[in-house]
Design a protein around this motif. Structure first.
Motif, PDB file in Angstrom:
ATOM      1  N   GLY A 118       0.811  -1.211   0.000  1.00 22.26           N
ATOM      2  CA  GLY A 118       0.000   0.000   0.000  1.00 22.26           C
ATOM      3  C   GLY A 118       0.845   1.263   0.000  1.00 22.26           C
ATOM      4  N   PHE A 119       0.299   2.336  -0.531  1.00 20.85           N
ATOM      5  CA  PHE A 119       1.007   3.610  -0.592  1.00 20.85           C
ATOM      6  C   PHE A 119       1.140   4.223   0.796  1.00 20.85           C
ATOM      7  CE2 PHE A 119      -0.343   3.452  -5.037  1.00 20.85           C
ATOM      8  CZ  PHE A 119       0.799   3.913  -5.672  1.00 20.85           C
ATOM      9  N   GLY A 120       2.327   4.767   1.067  1.00 25.42           N
ATOM     10  CA  GLY A 120       2.514   5.534   2.284  1.00 25.42           C
ATOM     11  C   GLY A 120       2.174   6.992   2.033  1.00 25.42           C
ATOM     12  N   SER A 121       2.007   7.740   3.101  1.00 20.99           N
ATOM     13  CA  SER A 121       1.630   9.154   2.980  1.00 20.99           C
ATOM     14  C   SER A 121       2.831  10.081   3.064  1.00 20.99           C
ATOM     15  CB  SER A 121       0.632   9.523   4.077  1.00 20.99           C
ATOM     16  OG  SER A 121       1.206   9.305   5.366  1.00 20.99           O
ATOM     17  N   GLY A 122       4.028   9.514   3.275  1.00 22.13           N
ATOM     18  CA  GLY A 122       5.218  10.355   3.375  1.00 22.13           C
ATOM     19  C   GLY A 122       5.814  10.671   2.019  1.00 22.13           C
ATOM     20  N   LEU A 123       6.920  11.390   2.012  1.00 20.96           N
ATOM     21  CA  LEU A 123       7.627  11.776   0.800  1.00 20.96           C
ATOM     22  C   LEU A 123       7.949  10.532  -0.034  1.00 20.96           C
ATOM     23  CD1 LEU A 123       9.293  13.731  -0.965  1.00 20.96           C
ATOM     24  CD2 LEU A 123      11.185  13.387   0.634  1.00 20.96           C
ATOM     25  N   GLY A 124       7.639  10.583  -1.347  1.00 19.80           N
ATOM     26  CA  GLY A 124       7.870   9.436  -2.209  1.00 19.80           C
ATOM     27  C   GLY A 124       6.977   8.272  -1.863  1.00 19.80           C
ATOM     28  N   SER A 125       5.767   8.562  -1.355  1.00 20.75           N
ATOM     29  CA  SER A 125       4.852   7.518  -0.866  1.00 20.75           C
ATOM     30  C   SER A 125       5.565   6.640   0.150  1.00 20.75           C
ATOM     31  CB  SER A 125       4.312   6.679  -2.036  1.00 20.75           C
ATOM     32  OG  SER A 125       3.562   7.482  -2.911  1.00 20.75           O
ATOM     33  N   ARG A 126       6.354   7.308   0.999  1.00 19.57           N
ATOM     34  CA  ARG A 126       7.182   6.608   1.987  1.00 19.57           C
ATOM     35  C   ARG A 126       6.347   6.187   3.177  1.00 19.57           C
ATOM     36  NH1 ARG A 126      11.299  10.266   5.301  1.00 19.57           N
ATOM     37  NH2 ARG A 126      10.013  11.698   4.107  1.00 19.57           N
ATOM     38  N   SER A 127       6.699   5.027   3.720  1.00 22.18           N
ATOM     39  CA  SER A 127       6.122   4.543   4.973  1.00 22.18           C
ATOM     40  C   SER A 127       7.247   3.943   5.797  1.00 22.18           C
ATOM     41  CB  SER A 127       5.039   3.501   4.693  1.00 22.18           C
ATOM     42  OG  SER A 127       4.534   2.985   5.913  1.00 22.18           O
ATOM     43  N   LEU A 128       7.216   4.185   7.104  1.00 23.37           N
ATOM     44  CA  LEU A 128       8.274   3.702   8.000  1.00 23.37           C
ATOM     45  C   LEU A 128       7.704   2.743   9.025  1.00 23.37           C
ATOM     46  CD1 LEU A 128      10.123   7.070   8.817  1.00 23.37           C
ATOM     47  CD2 LEU A 128      10.448   5.558   6.850  1.00 23.37           C
ATOM     48  N   CYS A 129       8.574   1.874   9.514  1.00 18.08           N
ATOM     49  CA  CYS A 129       8.248   1.009  10.645  1.00 18.08           C
ATOM     50  C   CYS A 129       9.464   1.058  11.569  1.00 18.08           C
ATOM     51  CB  CYS A 129       7.959  -0.407  10.167  1.00 18.08           C
ATOM     52  SG  CYS A 129       7.216  -1.458  11.417  1.00 18.08           S
ATOM     53  N   VAL A 130       9.343   1.862  12.634  1.00 15.37           N
ATOM     54  CA  VAL A 130      10.497   2.184  13.467  1.00 15.37           C
ATOM     55  C   VAL A 130      10.604   1.203  14.630  1.00 15.37           C
ATOM     56  CG1 VAL A 130      11.608   3.985  14.842  1.00 15.37           C
ATOM     57  CG2 VAL A 130      10.209   4.603  12.854  1.00 15.37           C
ATOM     58  N   SER A 131      11.786   0.622  14.772  1.00 16.51           N
ATOM     59  CA  SER A 131      12.035  -0.300  15.878  1.00 16.51           C
ATOM     60  C   SER A 131      12.067   0.464  17.197  1.00 16.51           C
ATOM     61  CB  SER A 131      13.366  -1.022  15.677  1.00 16.51           C
ATOM     62  OG  SER A 131      13.710  -1.764  16.834  1.00 16.51           O
ATOM     63  N   GLN A 132      11.409  -0.104  18.217  1.00 13.31           N
ATOM     64  CA  GLN A 132      11.387   0.511  19.544  1.00 13.31           C
ATOM     65  C   GLN A 132      12.446  -0.103  20.465  1.00 13.31           C
ATOM     66  OE1 GLN A 132       9.118   3.276  20.029  1.00 13.31           O
ATOM     67  NE2 GLN A 132       9.392   2.860  17.846  1.00 13.31           N
ATOM     68  N   GLU A 133      13.302  -0.916  19.884  1.00 18.22           N
ATOM     69  CA  GLU A 133      14.356  -1.582  20.648  1.00 18.22           C
ATOM     70  C   GLU A 133      15.421  -0.574  21.089  1.00 18.22           C
ATOM     71  OE1 GLU A 133      17.593  -5.222  19.877  1.00 18.22           O
ATOM     72  OE2 GLU A 133      15.988  -4.784  18.435  1.00 18.22           O
ATOM     73  N   ALA A 134      15.944  -0.751  22.312  1.00 19.78           N
ATOM     74  CA  ALA A 134      17.020   0.104  22.804  1.00 19.78           C
ATOM     75  C   ALA A 134      18.282  -0.168  21.994  1.00 19.78           C
ATOM     76  CB  ALA A 134      17.273  -0.161  24.283  1.00 19.78           C
ATOM     77  N   LEU A 135      19.026   0.882  21.673  1.00 21.19           N
ATOM     78  CA  LEU A 135      20.191   0.749  20.813  1.00 21.19           C
ATOM     79  C   LEU A 135      21.474   0.769  21.631  1.00 21.19           C
ATOM     80  CD1 LEU A 135      19.098   3.203  17.973  1.00 21.19           C
ATOM     81  CD2 LEU A 135      18.990   0.711  17.954  1.00 21.19           C
ATOM     82  N   PRO A 136      22.493   0.014  21.188  1.00 18.89           N
ATOM     83  CA  PRO A 136      23.781   0.037  21.890  1.00 18.89           C
ATOM     84  C   PRO A 136      24.546   1.318  21.589  1.00 18.89           C
ATOM     85  CG  PRO A 136      23.894  -1.391  19.962  1.00 18.89           C
ATOM     86  CD  PRO A 136      22.473  -0.943  20.073  1.00 18.89           C
ATOM     87  N   GLU A 137      25.632   1.502  22.296  1.00 16.30           N
ATOM     88  CA  GLU A 137      26.504   2.646  22.029  1.00 16.30           C
ATOM     89  C   GLU A 137      27.218   2.445  20.695  1.00 16.30           C
ATOM     90  OE1 GLU A 137      26.923   5.403  23.875  1.00 16.30           O
ATOM     91  OE2 GLU A 137      25.360   4.718  25.289  1.00 16.30           O
ATOM     92  N   LEU A 138      27.567   3.565  20.039  1.00 18.06           N
ATOM     93  CA  LEU A 138      28.370   3.477  18.824  1.00 18.06           C
ATOM     94  C   LEU A 138      29.740   2.871  19.142  1.00 18.06           C
ATOM     95  CD1 LEU A 138      27.641   6.957  17.182  1.00 18.06           C
ATOM     96  CD2 LEU A 138      26.855   4.731  16.369  1.00 18.06           C
ATOM     97  N   PRO A 139      30.285   2.096  18.203  1.00 19.34           N
ATOM     98  CA  PRO A 139      29.700   1.691  16.925  1.00 19.34           C
ATOM     99  C   PRO A 139      28.749   0.507  17.107  1.00 19.34           C
ATOM    100  CG  PRO A 139      31.886   0.768  17.126  1.00 19.34           C
ATOM    101  CD  PRO A 139      31.671   1.598  18.363  1.00 19.34           C
ATOM    102  N   TYR A 140      27.750   0.441  16.248  1.00 16.83           N
ATOM    103  CA  TYR A 140      26.860  -0.729  16.243  1.00 16.83           C
ATOM    104  C   TYR A 140      26.354  -0.948  14.818  1.00 16.83           C
ATOM    105  CZ  TYR A 140      22.851   2.535  16.293  1.00 16.83           C
ATOM    106  OH  TYR A 140      21.944   3.516  15.999  1.00 16.83           O
TER     107      TYR A 140
END
Length: 765
Positions: free
Chosen positions: A278-300
């Motif tokens: 399906g079409f997203g509503s963002g730029l370029g019919s963009r759609s995101l699915c953002v992970s809610q997982e905690a991220l490690p310190e750089l580098p990762y």
């Protein structure tokens, strides 16, 4: 082909094994069809209505209260799909198609009087049969009666009710064309126009009983559709599988604690994969699915496997996301790989940092994308091969996740985040050990347990599979190259035979035009044996000779030839499928007794030559005829395509003027050399292949044209381009060098130089 259509704009395809049809789900059923005359009203009095059946008007009136519209809502709460259903239980049971109700979406039912109810329960579903039964909170509905299975006779009249294209309550009359089993489904074939919106509508017989549920429409023929047989619905009702709507809404949904979808589209989880469409509503019919997982310190590192349904689409990883419009993205797009930075909601705030193709990327397959984020750079990999190293530091913190663009349908699996993600593929040493173990794999039996055990010992299951699948891909490519080599050897042999026919030492009268024309056909079909057809030509000539006295003159021979070809054996010009390649093959012209002007003319000329007639080919622009020199001092033009009709010089001039932009050139009326006739046959095939976008065939014909005349410079330029398009870079360079050395007038040598320089940049040998 059959089509199942979605009002949400998505089209899905499914292969049907029985008919090799391509199907699409017919979401909401259909627009008002062309008006058809309704069945005439029955005469009043003394006739048994039950025996005689009801008119379409009567059926529609009786069923009106029982037909409903079914819709489901999208993420934004707006209607995303609309179809038809019908009442099968007074206590609120509604039958429809499963594809009409979507997945994990709120569903509503609107009755004929406009009253709208939210579905409380999905009472029963059958994915294979594409059926669903819904439950709404009402107790006084008027159900339709379900017919007994197998009571609808072939040819019986039927009426379909539905909501095509959102037009409420449509009535269409048709006929039961028969029953079919498609992909294991008992289906009724309907001679009736079907449109989006009729899905789930009832198919009524003349007594008003439901015989089926509309499901598919033909994508080829307008007045053809299919309905699931009522027996499938009855079987489903015997063993329902109720799911309360609260539970239905959780089917396939992503865990909100793990993922946060943004900008529309449909993100869902199935069998361990995340799928999106399906079409997203963002730029370029963009759609995101953002992970809610905690991220490690750089580098990762962050990684995922992605597979696109169409390589013209785009989907992949995002990182340093503000969970809105700002983030980086690394993703395949239109067969290339791209890293971009998104600085806001519009196109002016979208910057492509780098883009390139990679030999490591496998089109149409799963590909492993990985991004390594360090304090001063971003590294991007596809299938363990580094593609980009970017120093851009506009964003240095934020979430990671997935993205898709345009109308892409994509699947993701194996999403990972970690300080260091292990290599995706096995090491070269491990892969080699696995290949050594399978080097002598027998083809006459499945792999044995000891071999399976030996391979598993070398590495884990996933990497073992990858090594073997990589080897299988290589062997498949090698098999294709072997077939290509065999074909090339065949083509080379045919070209050598043609070159021998047209050797400069031969006089025009000694050239066997029929043998050359048969070799043109053999070029595409190695089963064509010229000797067989040359023998058939001898038999045809003998048949004609039997009708002639021994001292027959040229006029008598010509008359006998015309009588035999056009009256006794029915040879004629092909008109219904003029541009079929078959019409350019002289062997099929002989077998089917039809062809193009040039193939019929070659046959006519060669039969005449064997009878002792002097007949030449005349290549008018766009139309080939012959000149019979024995009937007059200048000869007489004959149009073989038109059954041997004579063609006056004036009529021929008109044809030349018409096809040549109003310019007359007397050269067109002269006899055409046999080499030019074969070149013209090859050009016909070349044009057909060009229209079919068949580059390999185009190259085959051009190679053959040059083989029998090396001075064809335009064709050599075309061959250079075709060789490049088919991956023959060194051969393409040889053609450009030849043209640059010749420096022919009328050629854009600068363009040839530029093309040659480009070829050097892509050369790999």
């Amino acid at each position: 082909m059959f089509r199942r259509l979605s009002r949400a704009g998505r089209v899905e395809f499914k292969s049907l094994t029985v008919f090799s049809f391509v199907c699409m789900l017919l979401l909401p059923l259909m627009a008002l069809a062309e008006e058809q005359p309704l069945e005439a009203r029955r005469p009043q009095a003394k006739q048994n209505k039950a025996d005689q059946g009801l008119t379409a008007e009567e059926l529609a009136e009786r069923a009106r209260e029982s037909v409903v519209s079914v819709s489901f809502a999208g993420r934004d709460g707006q209607q995303a799909g609309l179809g038809t259903g019908f009442v099968i239980g007074a206590d609120g049971l509604i039958a429809t198609n499963l594809h009409v109700i979507g997945e994990a979406r709120p569903i509503s039912v609107q009755l004929a009087d406009g009253t709208k109810y939210e579905v409380q329960e999905v009472f029963a579903t059958d994915r294979l049969m594409d059926l669903a039964v819904l439950k709404i909170s009402v107790t006084d509905l008027k159900p339709l009666k379900l017919a007994e299975p197998e009571t609808l006779k072939q040819g019986a009249e039927i009426v379909v009710l539905g909501n095509p294209q959102g037009l409420r309550y449509s009535v269409v009359k048709g006929v039961n064309s028969g029953t079919r089993e498609i992909d294991g489904k008992p289906m009724i074939q309907l001679a009736i126009p079907i449109e989006p919106g009729n899905s789930g509508g009832p198919v009524l017989d003349s007594r008003g009983h439901v015989q089926g549920i509309v499901t598919l429409k033909s994508a080829v023929t307008r007045n053809l559709g299919y309905a699931v047989n009522i027996s499938a619905l009855k079987g489903l009702l015997e063993k329902p599988n109720p799911v309360p709507i609260e539970r239905w809404l959780t089917i396939g949904t992503l865990d909100e604690h793990l993922w946060k979808p943004l900008f529309g589209s449909r993100w869902r989880q199935r069998a361990g994969r995340i799928q999106v469409d399906g079409f997203g509503s963002g730029l370029g019919s963009r759609s995101l699915c953002v992970s809610q997982e905690a991220l490690p310190e750089l580098p990762y590192e962050v990684a995922v496997e992605v597979k696109l349904d169409d390589e013209s689409g785009a989907a992949g990883l995002i990182f340093y996301s503000d969970e809105n419009t700002k983030h980086y993205g690394f993703y395949p797009s239109n067969k290339s790989l791209r890293i971009s930075r998104f600085d806001g909601p519009d196109v002016f705030l979208w910057r492509v940092l780098d883009e390139k193709k990679s030999n490591a990327y496998r089109e149409g397959e799963w590909n492993h994308l990985k991004v390594r984020l360090e304090t001063d750079r971003i590294l991007c990999f596809v299938n363990d091969e580094k593609v980009f190293e970017v120093k851009d530091q506009h964003y240095t913190e934020g979430k990671v996740g997935l993205a898709k663009f345009r109308n892409t349908v994509a699947s993701f699996r194996g999403f990972q985040v970690g300080s260091q993600i292990p290599p995706y593929r096995p090491s070269k040493e491990t892969a080699q050990k696995i290949l050594d173990l399978t080097e002598d794999l027998r083809v006459d039996r499945p792999p044995q347990a000891d071999l399976i055990e030996a391979v598993v010992k070398e590495t884990d299951e996933r990497r073992a599979q990858q090594a073997l699948q990589e080897r299988a891909r290589l062997l498949q490519k090698q098999a294709e190259r072997l077939k290509q080599l065999a074909q090339s050897i065949h083509e080379r042999a045919v070209r050598d035979e043609l070159k021998a026919i047209f050797t400069s030492e031969k006089k025009e009268a000694d050239i066997d035009l029929m043998a050359a024309a048969l070799l043109v056909a053999r070029l595409d079909n190695n089963e064509v044996e010229p000797k067989v057809y040359l023998g058939q030509m001898t038999s045809m000539v003998n048949e004609i000779k039997k009708t002639l006295p021994e001292d027959a003159n040229a006029k008598a021979k010509l008359k006998a030839l015309n009588q035999y070809l056009f009256h006794e054996t029915g040879f004629h010009g092909s008109r219904t499928n003029y541009y079929s390649r078959s019409n350019s093959y002289i062997n099929e012209t002989i077998e089917d007794r039809e062809g193009l002007p040039i193939t019929l003319s070659v046959l006519y000329m060669e039969l005449g030559r064997r009878l002792g007639l002097d007949i030449d080919g005349v290549g008018l622009p766009g139309h080939f005829v012959v000149r019979v020199n024995s009937t007059a001092e200048k000869g007489e033009l004959v149009d073989v395509f038109e059954g041997g009709e004579t063609l006056s010089e004036e009529a021929a001039k008109v044809m030349i003027l018409s096809a040549n932009g109003g310019r007359f050139d007397g050269e067109y009326l002269k006899a055409q050399p046999k080499r030019d006739i074969i070149q013209r046959m090859l050009r016909n095939l070349l044009n057909i292949a060009r229209d079919d976008e068949d580059v390999q065939s185009m190259l085959r014909y051009v190679e053959t044209m040059i083989a029998i005349d090396e001075e064809l410079l335009q064709e050599r330029w075309l061959r250079a381009v075709l060789r490049y398009q088919t991956g023959r870079i060194s051969e393409a360079i040889a053609d450009t060098d030849y043209l640059l050395e010749k420096s022919p007038e009328g050629f854009d040598l600068r363009r040839i130089h530029e093309f040659r320089n480009y070829l050097e940049t892509v050369r790999q040998d």
